[in-house]
Design a protein around this motif. Structure first.
Motif, PDB file in Angstrom:
ATOM      1  N   ILE A  53     -14.191 120.652 -54.347  1.00  0.00           N
ATOM      2  CA  ILE A  53     -13.745 119.310 -53.932  1.00  0.00           C
ATOM      3  C   ILE A  53     -12.365 119.372 -53.709  1.00  0.00           C
ATOM      4  CG2 ILE A  53     -13.180 117.011 -54.355  1.00  0.00           C
ATOM      5  CD1 ILE A  53     -16.060 116.918 -55.609  1.00  0.00           C
ATOM      6  N   ILE A  54     -11.518 119.990 -54.832  1.00  0.00           N
ATOM      7  CA  ILE A  54     -10.185 120.140 -54.448  1.00  0.00           C
ATOM      8  C   ILE A  54      -9.548 121.100 -53.300  1.00  0.00           C
ATOM      9  CG2 ILE A  54      -8.174 120.723 -55.748  1.00  0.00           C
ATOM     10  CD1 ILE A  54      -9.711 119.924 -58.407  1.00  0.00           C
ATOM     11  N   HIS A  55     -10.278 122.231 -53.327  1.00  0.00           N
ATOM     12  CA  HIS A  55     -10.032 123.236 -52.276  1.00  0.00           C
ATOM     13  C   HIS A  55     -10.278 122.739 -50.957  1.00  0.00           C
ATOM     14  CE1 HIS A  55      -8.633 126.526 -54.895  1.00  0.00           C
ATOM     15  NE2 HIS A  55      -9.783 126.606 -55.691  1.00  0.00           N
ATOM     16  N   PHE A  56     -11.437 122.008 -50.713  1.00  0.00           N
ATOM     17  CA  PHE A  56     -11.543 121.505 -49.468  1.00  0.00           C
ATOM     18  C   PHE A  56     -10.512 120.580 -49.004  1.00  0.00           C
ATOM     19  CE2 PHE A  56     -16.442 122.453 -49.431  1.00  0.00           C
ATOM     20  CZ  PHE A  56     -16.396 123.368 -48.780  1.00  0.00           C
ATOM     21  N   HIS A  57     -10.117 119.551 -50.005  1.00  0.00           N
ATOM     22  CA  HIS A  57      -9.057 118.587 -49.645  1.00  0.00           C
ATOM     23  C   HIS A  57      -7.622 119.359 -49.262  1.00  0.00           C
ATOM     24  CE1 HIS A  57     -11.064 114.835 -49.802  1.00  0.00           C
ATOM     25  NE2 HIS A  57     -11.684 115.060 -50.930  1.00  0.00           N
ATOM     26  N   ARG A  58      -7.584 120.480 -49.987  1.00  0.00           N
ATOM     27  CA  ARG A  58      -6.230 121.260 -49.860  1.00  0.00           C
ATOM     28  C   ARG A  58      -6.338 122.221 -48.544  1.00  0.00           C
ATOM     29  NH1 ARG A  58      -4.042 122.375 -56.027  1.00  0.00           N
ATOM     30  NH2 ARG A  58      -3.127 120.280 -56.424  1.00  0.00           N
ATOM     31  N   GLY A  59      -7.297 122.145 -48.097  1.00  0.00           N
ATOM     32  CA  GLY A  59      -7.459 122.956 -46.594  1.00  0.00           C
ATOM     33  C   GLY A  59      -7.774 124.424 -46.995  1.00  0.00           C
ATOM     34  N   GLU A  60      -8.568 124.574 -48.110  1.00  0.00           N
ATOM     35  CA  GLU A  60      -8.741 126.002 -48.535  1.00  0.00           C
ATOM     36  C   GLU A  60     -10.423 126.258 -48.654  1.00  0.00           C
ATOM     37  OE1 GLU A  60      -4.846 125.957 -51.541  1.00  0.00           O
ATOM     38  OE2 GLU A  60      -6.755 125.662 -52.353  1.00  0.00           O
ATOM     39  N   PRO A  82     -20.418 115.901 -58.460  1.00  0.00           N
ATOM     40  CA  PRO A  82     -19.285 116.637 -58.046  1.00  0.00           C
ATOM     41  C   PRO A  82     -20.023 117.547 -57.176  1.00  0.00           C
ATOM     42  CG  PRO A  82     -18.870 116.280 -60.315  1.00  0.00           C
ATOM     43  CD  PRO A  82     -20.428 115.782 -60.003  1.00  0.00           C
ATOM     44  N   LEU A  83     -20.851 118.266 -57.454  1.00  0.00           N
ATOM     45  CA  LEU A  83     -21.494 119.257 -56.561  1.00  0.00           C
ATOM     46  C   LEU A  83     -22.107 118.622 -55.180  1.00  0.00           C
ATOM     47  CD1 LEU A  83     -22.311 122.359 -56.107  1.00  0.00           C
ATOM     48  CD2 LEU A  83     -24.446 121.801 -57.305  1.00  0.00           C
ATOM     49  N   ALA A  84     -22.537 117.356 -55.216  1.00  0.00           N
ATOM     50  CA  ALA A  84     -23.107 116.779 -53.928  1.00  0.00           C
ATOM     51  C   ALA A  84     -22.036 116.560 -53.156  1.00  0.00           C
ATOM     52  CB  ALA A  84     -24.007 115.542 -54.417  1.00  0.00           C
ATOM     53  N   ARG A  85     -20.827 116.024 -53.636  1.00  0.00           N
ATOM     54  CA  ARG A  85     -19.572 115.678 -53.056  1.00  0.00           C
ATOM     55  C   ARG A  85     -19.120 116.971 -52.369  1.00  0.00           C
ATOM     56  NH1 ARG A  85     -15.307 112.726 -56.762  1.00  0.00           N
ATOM     57  NH2 ARG A  85     -14.170 112.789 -54.953  1.00  0.00           N
ATOM     58  N   ALA A  86     -19.005 117.989 -53.079  1.00  0.00           N
ATOM     59  CA  ALA A  86     -18.522 119.167 -52.575  1.00  0.00           C
ATOM     60  C   ALA A  86     -19.385 119.703 -51.352  1.00  0.00           C
ATOM     61  CB  ALA A  86     -18.446 120.226 -53.596  1.00  0.00           C
ATOM     62  N   ARG A  87     -20.798 119.729 -51.565  1.00  0.00           N
ATOM     63  CA  ARG A  87     -21.865 120.125 -50.350  1.00  0.00           C
ATOM     64  C   ARG A  87     -21.580 119.145 -49.175  1.00  0.00           C
ATOM     65  NH1 ARG A  87     -26.761 121.488 -54.350  1.00  0.00           N
ATOM     66  NH2 ARG A  87     -26.275 123.403 -54.794  1.00  0.00           N
ATOM     67  N   SER A  88     -21.263 117.869 -49.325  1.00  0.00           N
ATOM     68  CA  SER A  88     -21.063 116.928 -48.306  1.00  0.00           C
ATOM     69  C   SER A  88     -19.638 117.240 -47.400  1.00  0.00           C
ATOM     70  CB  SER A  88     -20.967 115.540 -48.875  1.00  0.00           C
ATOM     71  OG  SER A  88     -20.566 114.464 -47.849  1.00  0.00           O
ATOM     72  N   LEU A  89     -18.609 117.472 -48.450  1.00  0.00           N
ATOM     73  CA  LEU A  89     -17.475 117.834 -47.742  1.00  0.00           C
ATOM     74  C   LEU A  89     -17.535 118.949 -46.936  1.00  0.00           C
ATOM     75  CD1 LEU A  89     -14.657 117.126 -50.556  1.00  0.00           C
ATOM     76  CD2 LEU A  89     -14.809 116.202 -48.071  1.00  0.00           C
ATOM     77  N   ALA A  90     -18.246 120.018 -47.398  1.00  0.00           N
ATOM     78  CA  ALA A  90     -18.492 121.305 -46.277  1.00  0.00           C
ATOM     79  C   ALA A  90     -18.803 120.920 -45.069  1.00  0.00           C
ATOM     80  CB  ALA A  90     -19.547 122.302 -47.448  1.00  0.00           C
ATOM     81  N   PHE A  91     -20.003 120.113 -45.052  1.00  0.00           N
ATOM     82  CA  PHE A  91     -20.459 119.563 -43.524  1.00  0.00           C
ATOM     83  C   PHE A  91     -19.317 119.024 -42.825  1.00  0.00           C
ATOM     84  CE2 PHE A  91     -24.830 119.842 -45.548  1.00  0.00           C
ATOM     85  CZ  PHE A  91     -25.186 120.923 -44.842  1.00  0.00           C
ATOM     86  N   GLU A  92     -18.585 118.005 -43.677  1.00  0.00           N
ATOM     87  CA  GLU A  92     -17.493 117.394 -43.032  1.00  0.00           C
ATOM     88  C   GLU A  92     -16.438 118.391 -42.577  1.00  0.00           C
ATOM     89  OE1 GLU A  92     -15.620 113.663 -43.807  1.00  0.00           O
ATOM     90  OE2 GLU A  92     -16.085 113.893 -45.502  1.00  0.00           O
ATOM     91  N   HIS A  93     -16.225 119.433 -43.104  1.00  0.00           N
ATOM     92  CA  HIS A  93     -15.359 120.487 -42.684  1.00  0.00           C
ATOM     93  C   HIS A  93     -15.721 121.216 -41.589  1.00  0.00           C
ATOM     94  CE1 HIS A  93     -11.701 121.565 -45.027  1.00  0.00           C
ATOM     95  NE2 HIS A  93     -12.150 120.586 -45.850  1.00  0.00           N
TER      96      HIS A  93
END
Length: 943
Positions: free
Chosen positions: A672-679, A704-715
């Motif tokens: 989650i943190i790395h996605f938000h930081r553009g990494e 937290p893992l579900a949020r991160a997987r969701s962010l991966a699709f947003e990216h």
């Protein structure tokens, strides 16, 4: 170069090896630590080389600590390190006596405590503290015989040597090469491995000349060539020839061989040395061989049942013959092969009998548990299964089972298994031993065997206390394997057995309550736990009361009644406080209390409770609970916006030591943190690791893992798929409330008004608690998104700010800016203000992906951001340090050790170590001294 060591060996032909060791000693004396491995065949001179280096280190002012593994003690944890760091049953040293008390079972009585892991933590801290006194050299000789816990501690120290003025040396043979030893070779760089090979021919001749007193003649030179360049064999060979008067020096100084009887092998040469001892000395040495490669003279006195004065003549003779040497306050065989020769010449049955007699003598002398266990192990490892466990040994095992299982569960399994076999089936002692054996199997991870033994014992044991313990073990095994439901019938039947008293019934009801809760039957769990408390009435049973209150607190948490959970925690903590048998429950309560405080927006209280739990987990060696509390801390720090600290917590404990659920949670937080930081590349690496573990947790929800997987699709530009990930999770009954806002935001993004309305309704339903800021903010946020109401979204942002949740605040500000920008022209000022405020909050988090995304969106709307807020961009150098790293670096400059920094900043030692490692990497330096130099250079450059 020739260096005389202890009078038994000359170092010849080792200039290159000595030069490398000397360079490493100079480095550590200057404050630069490193970990090195020295390996080679037995007798090749590894230990002699390292002893020479240690002498040089002591001359340079370094502290020197030396311990060694041995084959007899490899099943018992930490013995080489305890010996090296001079930790004895009565240490009389405040930095060491806690470890001694712990391993003796006096500090922790909880049946679930991992005493070896607790001692390992304290040993790591002790080494850190000792290094503050000055540069240190720590050697573990015969590392191939060390137990796995010692190897794990060596590995941990090896990873931290850049932070300490520590030269860590492991000395070992090429075989046996276990998996954990192979990992050490992968960890230590090739430049820091020293392979000690056989002596070249010129060095062989030089050594023979030094030992024999002259240049070897042709026959002696030929015989020396058969020694294959092994210095120990050469030494034993020349000594054997000298004792037999087979060497003669002629007038030209040539040593000629005059006899024909020469040893054909190293064992034969050693046997020749031992053959010159008196029978009295050999008898004493055989007893010493039972105790290991090194031994305390006091233990030898105990085992021989005589006075020291009676032993001295034999010991003096053995030292004069080069069989024994001084080893600090103890004595040791000059080489392990000599002890092996004495040990192996005794018939196996005689050895076992001697070991049993030695164990009994040590028991009667109140010797530490591990010393007695070490003498009993040959009884169970012999191929002769007819050797019985004496009655006194079975009674002793029952008495010390808890500390023995905590310290050395594998040893406990071996000894208890034989004791259960050898005691009568109708003996009450058998049932109690079987209960301990089942627990020991559970502790080593053999759940099937633990369950089988416990079930068999339940068929014949009638003691209600033992039966409850057996039911507990069965329940733990089944819960771990996802079969909790199988225990319900047996537990309900057990409640109907005659003769049960209130405490027994209450304990069974607690087990039922825990089972119901594991099965997700929340109402039934509440009823069973309440019934247990009612059953107890005024009776005092801290175990039942504490666990019943724990189940009730979990029920409250599951129902979202966070405020109702807090008084249950307080009641339970008052019950279990100070009880060493309830340490694991204390940890669970503290961890869940910290989660509850976080859910109530009381982050200071949450972090304090988590810190207390972490300290207790470290102190008691509860690795499982330690990883759970670290994970809880990571989630708390994520929510509080302390992202750098959250990432450090993720790295504190290696994944292989965590529960799969914890790994998935931790990796989700980091992603989650790395996605938000553009990494995104770093984020996806964390997701890849989580994928390896997620298969092992089934369909359990890890938010937290579900949020991160969701962010991966947003990216990836797929918000519809991002929404699908989260809606699937929210469909689960055990899903939490934290995902509602994310689902509402994504639903609005893709234009799904139905889902957005559903989220708004659910958020409104949970916002009834007036004291929880983030719940009120969540209701406003979801409704504001649905109605595109900028003012309502600003109110949500204020609520999130009050709750201490900056990422949610920034998202609410972003939504408000979008709502204002899409409304009337006169609202563009409000849109600009909200947009600028959102950018500022995102920038404080270093959420560069969000900053870039929001800027691009508003450029299209013709709105530019306000003044630029400075944020950290560099990844190297002093300016790249996070605030926490900056504080820790300043304390390093002050000369504080990691434990001292941890105490000052209320962090764990592991966390501080992780931060110091990051500091060294960012500054591209190699030691704490270098950090101080960089600090001075930075201060000078900045004026």
């Amino acid at each position: 170069m020739r260096l005389l060591t202890d009078g038994t060996e000359l170092l010849v032909g080792r200039d290159g090896e000595l030069s490398r060791l000397a360079a490493w000693v100079r480095d550590v004396a200057a404050g630069r630590g490193r970990a090195v491995l020295v390996d080679g065949e037995p007798g090749i001179g590894k230990s002699a080389l390292v002893r020479a280096a240690c002498t040089a280190a002591a001359d340079a002012g370094c502290q020197v600590y030396w311990g060694a593994g041995d084959e007899l003690g490899q099943a018992l944890p930490l013995l080489p390190l305890l010996d090296a760091l001079r930790i004895t049953p009565v240490t009389r040293d405040p930095r060491r006596d806690g470890i001694s008390e712990l391993l003796g079972g006096g500090a922790v009585a909880d049946q679930g405590a991992d005493l070896a892991a607790a001692a390992a933590e304290q040993l790591v801290a002790l080494v850190d503290e000792l290094c503050q006194d000055g540069p240190a050299v720590l050697v573990v000789d015969e590392l191939q015989w060390a137990d796995t816990t010692t190897v794990a501690v060596w590995s941990r120290l090896a990873r931290s040597v850049r932070q300490l003025p520590l030269l860590l040396v492991g000395v070992l043979r090429p075989v046996p090469r276990r998996d954990d030893l192979r990992s050490l070779f992968r960890m230590v760089r090739p430049a820091e491995r020293l392979r000690v090979g056989r002596l070249a021919e010129p060095a062989v001749l030089e050594l023979v000349a030094a030992l024999a007193g002259g240049k070897p003649g042709a026959r002696l030179e030929e015989l020396a060539g058969d020694a294959a360049g092994n210095p120990l064999y050469l030494t034993e060979l020349i000594d054997a020839l000298a004792r037999s008067s087979c060497l003669e020096v002629d007038t030209a100084g040539i040593v000629e061989l005059t006899g024909t009887a020469t040893p054909d092998s190293l064992p034969e040469a050693i046997a020749d040395r031992l053959g010159f001892l008196s029978e009295a000395a050999r008898t004493v040495l055989r007893a010493a061989a039972l105790l290991g490669d090194s031994f305390a003279v006091g233990d030898l006195v105990t085992v021989r049942n005589c006075s020291l004065a009676e032993l001295l003549p034999a010991l003096d003779e053995a030292r004069a013959a080069g069989v024994l040497v001084a080893a600090g306050d103890d004595l040791a065989f000059r080489h392990p092969l000599i002890r092996h020769a004495l040990y192996d010449e005794m018939p196996a049955a005689v050895r076992v009998a001697w070991h049993q007699d030695a164990a009994l003598a040590l028991v009667e002398a109140n010797a530490p548990v591990e010393r007695v266990a070490r003498q009993l192990l040959p009884m169970v490892s012999t191929t002769d299964s007819r050797v019985p466990v004496p009655d006194w040994a079975a009674q002793w095992l029952l008495k010390v089972a808890t500390p023995l299982i905590g310290q050395a569960p594998v040893v406990a399994v071996a000894l208890l298994r034989r004791a259960v076999r050898d005691t009568p089936l109708d003996d009450a002692l058998t049932g109690a031993l079987a209960g301990r054996l089942a627990d020991a199997y559970y502790r080593v991870g053999n759940l099937a065997q633990a369950e089988r033994i416990a079930l068999r014992a339940l068929d014949r044991v009638r003691d209600p206390d033992v039966r409850v313990e057996l039911h507990t073990t069965v329940l733990q095994c089944r819960a771990t394997t996802g079969r909790s439901a199988e225990s319900l019938a047996a537990l309900n039947e057990a409640l109907t057995q005659p003769g049960l008293q209130a405490p027994h019934r209450a304990r069974l009801m607690v087990l039922i309550a825990r089972t119901r809760r594991d099965l997700g039957e929340i109402a039934a769990a509440h009823r069973a736990a309440s019934a247990a408390l009612t059953e107890l009435g005024s009776d005092e049973d801290r175990w039942s009361t504490g666990w019943a209150l724990h189940v009730l607190s979990l029920v409250a948490m599951t129902r979202g009644d966070w405020a109702g959970a807090l008084p249950l925690f307080e009641r339970a903590m008052a019950v279990v406080r100070g009880d060493p048998e309830l340490i694991d429950l204390t940890l669970l309560l503290r961890i869940n209390q910290s989660v509850t405080f976080g859910a109530l927006d009381r982050y200071t209280d949450a972090l304090t409770a988590a810190g207390q739990a972490r300290e207790l987990a470290d102190r008691t060696g509860s690795v499982v609970r330690l990883t759970e509390v670290q994970s809880a801390l990571g989630r708390l720090l994520l929510g509080a916006g302390r992202w750098d600290d959250a990432l450090a917590e993720v790295d504190v404990v290696a994944d292989e030591r965590k529960d799969p659920n914890v790994v998935c949670c931790d990796r989700g937080v980091a992603a989650i943190i790395h996605f938000h930081r553009g990494e995104p590349a770093a984020a996806r690496r964390h997701l890849d690791v989580a994928a390896l573990y997620s298969e092992r947790i089934g369909d359990r929800v890890v938010e937290p893992l579900a949020r991160a997987r969701s962010l991966a699709f947003e990216h990836a530009g797929a918000p519809d798929r991002a929404l699908a990930v989260l809606t699937a999770v929210l469909a689960r009954e055990d899903a939490g409330e934290d995902l509602l806002g994310e689902v509402a935001r994504l639903a609005v993004t893709v234009g799904d008004e139905r889902i957005a309305a559903e989220m708004a309704a659910r958020a409104r339903a949970i916002a009834a608690e007036p004291t929880v800021s983030h719940r009120r903010a969540l209701a406003l946020y979801c409704r504001g998104l649905l109605e595109r109401d900028g003012t309502m979204l600003l109110r949500a942002a204020d609520g999130y700010r009050d709750a201490g949740r900056p990422l949610s605040q920034a998202k609410a500000l972003e939504a408000a800016a979008i709502a204002f920008a899409g409304a009337r022209d006169e609202d563009r000022g409000s849109a600009r203000a909200a947009f600028t405020h959102a950018i500022d909050v995102y920038t404080e988090l270093d959420a560069q992906w969000d900053v870039a995304r929001l800027r691009a969106l508003f450029r299209a709307l013709g709105i530019r951001r306000g003044p630029t807020v400075k944020h950290r961009q560099t990844t190297r150098g002093w300016d790249s340090l996070t605030p926490t790293e900056g504080r820790i670096a300043a304390l390093v400059v002050e000369g504080l050790s990691n434990p001292q920094i941890a105490a000052r900043l209320y962090l764990s030692r592991r966390t501080v170590g992780t931060h110091v490692s990051h500091i060294l990497t960012k500054l591209d330096v190699h030691s704490r001294i270098d950090i101080a130099r960089e600090a001075a250079r930075h201060q000078s450059a900045s004026g």
